[in-house]
Design a protein around this motif. Sequence first.
Motif, short mmCIF file in Angstrom:
data_model
loop_
_atom_site.label_atom_id
_atom_site.label_comp_id
_atom_site.label_asym_id
_atom_site.label_seq_id
_atom_site.Cartn_x
_atom_site.Cartn_y
_atom_site.Cartn_z
N ALA A 179 0.85 -1.19 0.00
CA ALA A 179 0.00 0.00 0.00
C ALA A 179 0.89 1.24 0.00
N PRO A 180 0.61 2.21 -0.86
CA PRO A 180 1.44 3.44 -0.90
C PRO A 180 1.61 4.07 0.47
N ALA A 181 0.54 4.09 1.28
CA ALA A 181 0.63 4.73 2.61
C ALA A 181 1.67 4.04 3.49
N LYS A 182 1.82 2.72 3.32
CA LYS A 182 2.79 1.99 4.14
C LYS A 182 4.22 2.39 3.79
N LEU A 183 4.49 2.54 2.49
CA LEU A 183 5.82 2.97 2.07
C LEU A 183 6.10 4.39 2.55
N LEU A 184 5.13 5.28 2.39
CA LEU A 184 5.32 6.68 2.79
C LEU A 184 5.49 6.80 4.30
N ASP A 185 4.72 6.04 5.06
CA ASP A 185 4.86 6.08 6.52
C ASP A 185 6.25 5.60 6.94
N CYS A 186 6.75 4.57 6.25
CA CYS A 186 8.08 4.05 6.56
C CYS A 186 9.13 5.12 6.29
N LEU A 187 9.04 5.79 5.15
CA LEU A 187 10.00 6.84 4.81
C LEU A 187 9.93 8.00 5.80
N ARG A 188 8.71 8.44 6.10
CA ARG A 188 8.57 9.59 7.02
C ARG A 188 9.11 9.26 8.40
#
Length: 249
Positions: free
Chosen positions: A116-125
């Motif tokens: 899920a895109p949100a999972k990748l973005l949360d990991c990066l943030r």
Amino acid sequence: MSSDNAAPMKPLVLICSQDPEFYLTYGHILEADVFTKELADGVEDALKLAVEREPKAVVLDCQPASATGSTIFAQLKGDPRTGGVLVIALIAPGAENQHFDLLKAGIDDSFVRPIAPAKLLDCLRTKLALAKPGSNGIANGRLLRCGSLEMNVDARRVRGNGHDIHLGPVQYKLLQHLLETPGKVFTRKELKDAAWDERIHVGERTIDVHISRIRRELERTSAGSVIRTIRSEGYSLEEAHAEPEPDGK
């Protein structure tokens, strides 16, 4: 025109892939959030761009029939100029065996696609200590300060003179250690122990490279703090003081 009103630079993420669809898909996801992206299509290109452009993170495309992702990771982590960059592997179905190999090699994080895109973005943030979209960047938590440099330890956010400072995981740990006791001189061994796993061999040159990058961020944001080099001893974080004006000024 004053640079005070300039828009903050977006953190750069290097996407390492030879698949145009992969690059377009994840590039769009990143740019729709708070990041900007750049493509590296091979091992040499990835290392060259990582040195020249100093990305905050690298996203690796790991395909079943290719070991390119693992090779790029080994090159990045083995080079003192890029060893501290955050590296995330996105593993294609059918290449799950790479998941365990990368974990054993010390990958910062890895996911088997689809993700899920949100999972990748949360990991990066989270790993880059960035505020979540929609927040005002202010959160309760333990604060460390030196001059106008401020670190919210719980929110994992660093600001200098009101501007966000984006650091990789290793650089964040080094700066936190220095901020815990401003003015104290830390040896390179003490800094190594604070920022790296004891099983990882890290030379003095690697520590110097990361300190140099933190210095550039402090200078870029006029953070009111400086990292001083104490010859034959180590480094110290101190509040910057303006030079006295000559008599008659």
